[in-house]
Design a protein around this motif. Structure first.
Motif, short mmCIF file in Angstrom:
data_model
loop_
_atom_site.label_atom_id
_atom_site.label_comp_id
_atom_site.label_asym_id
_atom_site.label_seq_id
_atom_site.Cartn_x
_atom_site.Cartn_y
_atom_site.Cartn_z
N VAL A 67 0.93 -1.02 0.15
CA VAL A 67 -0.05 0.00 -0.13
C VAL A 67 0.99 1.25 0.03
CG1 VAL A 67 -1.91 -1.04 1.02
CG2 VAL A 67 -0.25 0.03 2.65
N GLY A 68 2.13 1.16 0.40
CA GLY A 68 3.11 2.09 0.38
C GLY A 68 3.30 3.37 1.73
N ALA A 69 4.27 3.86 1.69
CA ALA A 69 4.49 4.59 2.94
C ALA A 69 3.52 5.89 2.92
CB ALA A 69 5.93 5.38 2.71
N ASP A 70 3.04 6.21 1.76
CA ASP A 70 2.07 7.70 1.74
C ASP A 70 0.65 7.02 2.27
OD1 ASP A 70 1.88 6.10 -0.54
OD2 ASP A 70 1.59 7.95 -1.56
N ARG A 71 0.43 5.98 2.74
CA ARG A 71 -1.04 5.63 2.99
C ARG A 71 -1.86 6.55 3.70
NH1 ARG A 71 1.37 1.83 7.27
NH2 ARG A 71 0.03 1.97 8.89
N ALA A 72 -1.34 7.24 4.55
CA ALA A 72 -2.27 8.43 5.02
C ALA A 72 -2.79 9.43 4.03
CB ALA A 72 -1.34 9.32 6.13
N LEU A 73 -1.85 9.77 3.02
CA LEU A 73 -2.29 10.64 1.82
C LEU A 73 -3.38 9.64 1.08
CD1 LEU A 73 0.55 12.60 0.28
CD2 LEU A 73 -1.60 13.18 1.17
N LYS A 74 -3.28 8.40 0.95
CA LYS A 74 -4.18 7.66 0.06
C LYS A 74 -5.38 7.72 0.64
CE LYS A 74 -0.88 4.53 -2.28
NZ LYS A 74 0.28 4.42 -2.09
N GLY A 75 -5.47 7.68 1.93
CA GLY A 75 -6.73 7.96 2.56
C GLY A 75 -7.56 9.08 2.21
N LEU A 76 -7.06 10.03 1.57
CA LEU A 76 -7.74 11.13 0.85
C LEU A 76 -8.54 10.70 -0.24
CD1 LEU A 76 -5.37 14.08 1.03
CD2 LEU A 76 -7.51 13.93 2.28
N ALA A 77 -8.18 9.48 -0.83
CA ALA A 77 -8.66 8.90 -1.88
C ALA A 77 -10.04 8.32 -1.47
CB ALA A 77 -8.03 8.15 -2.76
N LEU A 78 -10.39 8.14 -0.06
CA LEU A 78 -11.35 7.34 0.37
C LEU A 78 -12.62 8.02 0.64
CD1 LEU A 78 -9.53 4.86 3.01
CD2 LEU A 78 -10.73 4.48 0.75
N THR A 79 -12.39 9.46 0.94
CA THR A 79 -13.58 10.35 0.98
C THR A 79 -13.90 11.13 -0.30
OG1 THR A 79 -12.55 10.50 3.34
CG2 THR A 79 -14.47 12.02 2.64
N ARG A 80 -15.32 11.32 -0.53
CA ARG A 80 -15.57 11.94 -1.60
C ARG A 80 -16.14 13.31 -1.04
NH1 ARG A 80 -15.34 8.41 -5.28
NH2 ARG A 80 -14.97 6.32 -4.52
N LEU A 81 -16.18 14.37 -1.86
CA LEU A 81 -16.58 15.69 -1.76
C LEU A 81 -18.09 15.84 -0.95
CD1 LEU A 81 -15.15 17.74 -4.61
CD2 LEU A 81 -14.39 17.78 -2.28
N GLU A 82 -18.86 14.63 -1.38
CA GLU A 82 -20.18 14.71 -0.78
C GLU A 82 -20.30 14.31 0.35
OE1 GLU A 82 -22.10 12.11 -3.44
OE2 GLU A 82 -20.88 10.50 -2.87
N ASP A 83 -19.27 13.74 0.92
CA ASP A 83 -19.04 13.17 2.28
C ASP A 83 -18.69 14.37 3.18
OD1 ASP A 83 -19.51 10.59 1.38
OD2 ASP A 83 -17.30 10.19 1.18
N LEU A 84 -18.32 15.51 2.83
CA LEU A 84 -17.97 16.72 3.53
C LEU A 84 -19.22 17.43 3.76
CD1 LEU A 84 -14.44 17.46 2.17
CD2 LEU A 84 -15.17 16.02 3.95
N ASP A 85 -19.09 18.26 4.76
CA ASP A 85 -20.21 19.34 4.89
C ASP A 85 -19.69 20.45 4.37
OD1 ASP A 85 -22.38 20.20 5.77
OD2 ASP A 85 -21.80 20.43 7.89
N LEU A 86 -19.86 20.46 3.06
CA LEU A 86 -19.40 21.78 2.23
C LEU A 86 -20.53 23.09 2.12
CD1 LEU A 86 -18.02 19.89 -0.96
CD2 LEU A 86 -16.78 20.82 0.95
#
Lengths: 390, 217
Positions: free
Chosen positions: A254-273
Motif C-alpha cells: 500500500v506504500g509509505a504514503d498511505r495516510a495521503l492515500k486515505g484522502l482517496a477514500l472520502t468524496r466531496l459529498e461526504d464533507l459538509d461543504l
C-alpha cells in the motif's frame, strides 16, 4: 445506497446484483499453485478489487469465476448456485466481462458489439435497439454519433466505454473486470474510473475488479482482496487496509504514503461543504446585497458566483462590483468538481489550477457547493468514519 | 505478325461464346469444390500444428503435379469431360485456399477471441461470428489467387474433353497447323476473364468487409 440522489436511483426491480462466494478455490498448474485455497464473499452490489503483484493469481482467480479457467478444487457460488451447474457459455452471458485490451469485435459496429449478449440471450429486436442506445448514453457515448461506428474509429478510452456498455447490456448480476482501465492514458483512466463509480451508483452490480494499482483499488473498492503467491493475505475495506495492514507485505504494497492515500477514500459529498454563493445573471443588485446582509448569501473572499438561468457557473463577481443587475459573461470558474470526486483528486485539481477553492457541480452542471483547501484538508479525519459504512 | 482473320472470328462468334461460358462454368465449379474441401479442412487444422503441416503438405504436393499428367491420371476414375477437369482444377486451388484461410484464422487476435468467449459465445459461434468474418480478407486473398490461376490452367481442360477456351486454342488453333486467330482470341479472352474475375472478387471483398476500410482518422 445512502447519499445517492433520488434522480440516480434506478426503478426498483430493474437492477440485479448477486452475491459471489468463493470457497476454497484452488488452481494448480503442475507443481505450481496459481491460486491457493481462496475463500471470500462479495456482498451483492459491492465492488471487490483483487490486487497484488504480477503472478499473484488475481487474474486466474477472476477467470475461474466465469469458467474461462476451471478450478482444480473448491467451489464458486453466485447467489448460492455453483457456477458449474450450467453450461459455461450460458453462465458467461449472465456475467459481464471487461478486459484490459477491450477485445471489441472489429468487424461489428459499436451498436452490434453492445448487442452481443442481448442477442445471445434471444431478446426481441424491438428490445435490443433501445437497450443499446440506453447503454451507450449511460457510458457517455451519444448513440447518434457512435452506434454505427466501427471500433477502429474510436480512441482507447471510447473503446473501453463500449466494452463497459457491452458487459452491462444483458443486465448481469455480476461483472468481472480485468484491469479494465490500465491500457489508457492517466487522464482517461481517471475519467473512466470516476464515470464507472457514477455508473455503479446508478446500476449497482456486484463487481470483481482486478488491479495492480493500489490507488485505483482504494478509489474503486468497497472491499480489497490483497493476494500474494496465490493466497489471500488481507480482505478488508480500503480504510481498514490503509489503517491496519495485515503484515509487512501489505504495508509495503500500500506504500509509505498511505495516510495521503486515505484522502482517496472520502468524496466531496461526504464533507459538509458550504453551498455555492450563487446569484443569477440578471438578478437585481439590491436583492443580492439584501441576501448578503441577511446572511443567506455568504460571499467567498467578497465575491459571489454568477450563474446562468440553467444554474451553470459563469464567473466569480465581487459583490462590490454589482450594480443594478448582476452582469456576467462566461469566465473562469475552474476547477469544476463533482460530488463523487475524491478529496485526493479534488486537492490535486485545486493545486493544478493554482486555486484555493473549486466549484462543485451536480450531474446537470449546476453549481451546488464550494470546496476549499482547508475544508478538504479537514476531511483527513474522515476515513475512519468511512470504514464503518463501507 | 500475320493478319488476324476477323471474318473467321465473326463466323465462329457463337462457338466462342459457348466456350467462354463453359470456361467460366469450369472455373466456378472448380472454385466451389475447392472451397467446399479447403474451408472445412482449414477450420479443422487451424489450431493444430501437425495436422496443419499434413494438410498443407498434401495440398502442396497436388499443386506440384503437372496439370496434363493430373488430368490424365484422373481419367481411369472418371469419364472424359468436365468432371476430371473440375476435380483437377479444384485440387490445384486447395493449397492456396487452405494456407490463406489458416493464416487468416490464426490472425484473429487472442484478446478478441477471449472477449467473445467471455461474453458467452459457444466455440461454434466464435468460429462463425468472429473467426471466419475476421479471416475473410485472407480467405479472399487465397480465393483470388486460386481463381486467377484456375482460369489459366483451365485451358488445359480441353485435353480431357472439358471444353472451354482451351478448345479454341488447341482444337481450332494449334491442331490446325497453328492457325493463329483462335489461339490469340483464346489467350486474350482467358486473360480478360482472369482480370475480370479478380476485379469482381476484389469488389465482393470490399463490400463484405466494411470495417476494414474505416480506420481512425
Amino acid at each position: 445506497m445512502p447519499g445517492t440522489p433520488a434522480t440516480d436511483a434506478p426503478p426498483p426491480g430493474d437492477v440485479r446484483a448477486g452475491t459471489l462466494e468463493l470457497r476454497g478455490v484452488t488452481k494448480r498448474y503442475g507443481p505450481t499453485l496459481a491460486v491457493d485455497d481462496l475463500s471470500l464473499t462479495v456482498p451483492a452490489g459491492k465492488v471487490c478489487v483483487l490486487i497484488g503483484p504480477s503472478g499473484c493469481g488475481k487474474t486466474t482467480a477472476l477467470r475461474m469465476i466465469n469458467r474461462l479457467i476451471e478450478p482444480t478444487a473448491g467451489e464458486i457460488l453466485i447467489d448460492g448456485t455453483d457456477v458449474r451447474r450450467r453450461p459455461a457459455a450460458r453462465l458467461r452471458r449472465e456475467i459481464g466481462y471487461v478486459i484490459q485490451q477491450v477485445g471489441l469485435l472489429p468487424h461489428l459496429t459499436v451498436a452490434q458489439n453492445v448487442a452481443t449478449v442481448p442477442r445471445l440471450l434471444g431478446w426481441a429486436k424491438a428490445r435490443v435497439g433501445p437497450r443499446v442506445d440506453e447503454l451507450l448514453a449511460l457510458v457517455g457515448l451519444p448513440p447518434g454519433d457512435y452506434a454505427r461506428r466501427y471500433p477502429a474509429e474510436l480512441s482507447g478510452g471510447q473503446q473501453q466505454r463500449v466494452g463497459l456498455a457491452r458487459a452491462l447490456a444483458g443486465d448481469p448480476p455480476l461483472m468481472l473486470m480485468d484491469e479494465p482501465f490500465s491500457a489508457v492514458d492517466p487522464i482517461t483512466r481517471e475519467r473512466l474510473q470516476t464515470d464507472f463509480l457514477r455508473l455503479h451508483r446508478a446500476v449497482p452490480k456486484t463487481v470483481v475488479f482486478v488491479s495492480h494499482d493500489i490507488d485505483e483499488a482504494v478509489k474503486m473498492a468497497d472491499v480489497i482482496a490483497v493476494m500474494r503467491a496465490g493466497r489471500l493475505v488481507q480482505f478488508a475495506p480500503p480504510a481498514e487496509l490503509l489503517a491496519d495492514p495485515a503484515d509487512e507485505f501489505v504495508a509495503d504494497f500500500v506504500g509509505a504514503d498511505r495516510a495521503l492515500k486515505g484522502l482517496a477514500l472520502t468524496r466531496l459529498e461526504d464533507l459538509d461543504l458550504p453551498p455555492a454563493p450563487t446569484v443569477r445573471r440578471g438578478e437585481a443588485g439590491g436583492d443580492v446585497r439584501d441576501r448578503v446582509a441577511s446572511g443567506t448569501l455568504v460571499p467567498i473572499g467578497g465575491a459571489v458566483l454568477a450563474t446562468g438561468d440553467d444554474g451553470h457557473p459563469l464567473r466569480w463577481v465581487p459583490v462590490a462590483a454589482i450594480g443594478d443587475r448582476v452582469e456576467a459573461t462566461p469566465g473562469r470558474t475552474e476547477p469544476l468538481l463533482s460530488p463523487v470526486t475524491t478529496l485526493r483528486d479534488a486537492l490535486s485539481a485545486l493545486f493544478e489550477a493554482g486555486a484555493s477553492h473549486g466549484v462543485v457541480v451536480d450531474g446537470a452542471g449546476r453549481a451546488v457547493a464550494v470546496a476549499d483547501v482547508a475544508t478538504i484538508g479537514g476531511g483527513l479525519a474522515a476515513p475512519a468514519e468511512k470504514a464503518g459504512d463501507a | 505478325m500475320p493478319e488476324i482473320r476477323w471474318d473467321w472470328l465473326q463466323r465462329h462468334a457463337d462457338d466462342i461464346q459457348i466456350m467462354t461460358v463453359q470456361h467460366l462454368e469450369i472455373t466456378g465449379l472448380s472454385m466451389a469444390l475447392a472451397l467446399a474441401v479447403a474451408l472445412p479442412v482449414a477450420v479443422a487444422v487451424r489450431n493444430r500444428r501437425v495436422p496443419f503441416a499434413v494438410a498443407a503438405g498434401v495440398a502442396d504436393v497436388l499443386y506440384t503435379i503437372p496439370s496434363l499428367a493430373l488430368f490424365a491420371l484422373l481419367l481411369p476414375y472418371t469419364d472424359i469431360g468436365r468432371t476430371p477437369a473440375v476435380i483437377g482444377l479444384a485440387a490445384y486451388a486447395l493449397s492456396m485456399i487452405v494456407r490463406n484461410t489458416v493464416v487468416g484464422l490464426r490472425g484473429v487476435p487472442a484478446v478478441v477471441r477471449d472477449a467473445a468467449v467471455g461474453q458467452g459465445l459457444t466455440p461454434r459461434q466464435v468460429l462463425v461470428r468472429v473467426e471466419l468474418p475476421l479471416a475473410l480478407p485472407a480467405i479472399m486473398t487465397g480465393v483470388r489467387l486460386a481463381t486467377v490461376s484456375t482460369v489459366g490452367i483451365a485451358t488445359v481442360a480441353a485435353f480431357v474433353g472439358g471444353g472451354g477456351l482451351g478448345e479454341l486454342i488447341w482444337d481450332k488453333g494449334i491442331q490446325r497447323e497453328m492457325f493463329l486467330t483462335p489461339i490469340l482470341a483464346g489467350t486474350v479472352l482467358t486473360t480478360a476473364l482472369a482480370i475480370a474475375l479478380d476485379a469482381l472478387l476484389a469488389g465482393a471483398q470490399w463490400l463484405l468487409t466494411p470495417w476494414a476500410r474505416r480506420g481512425r482518422t
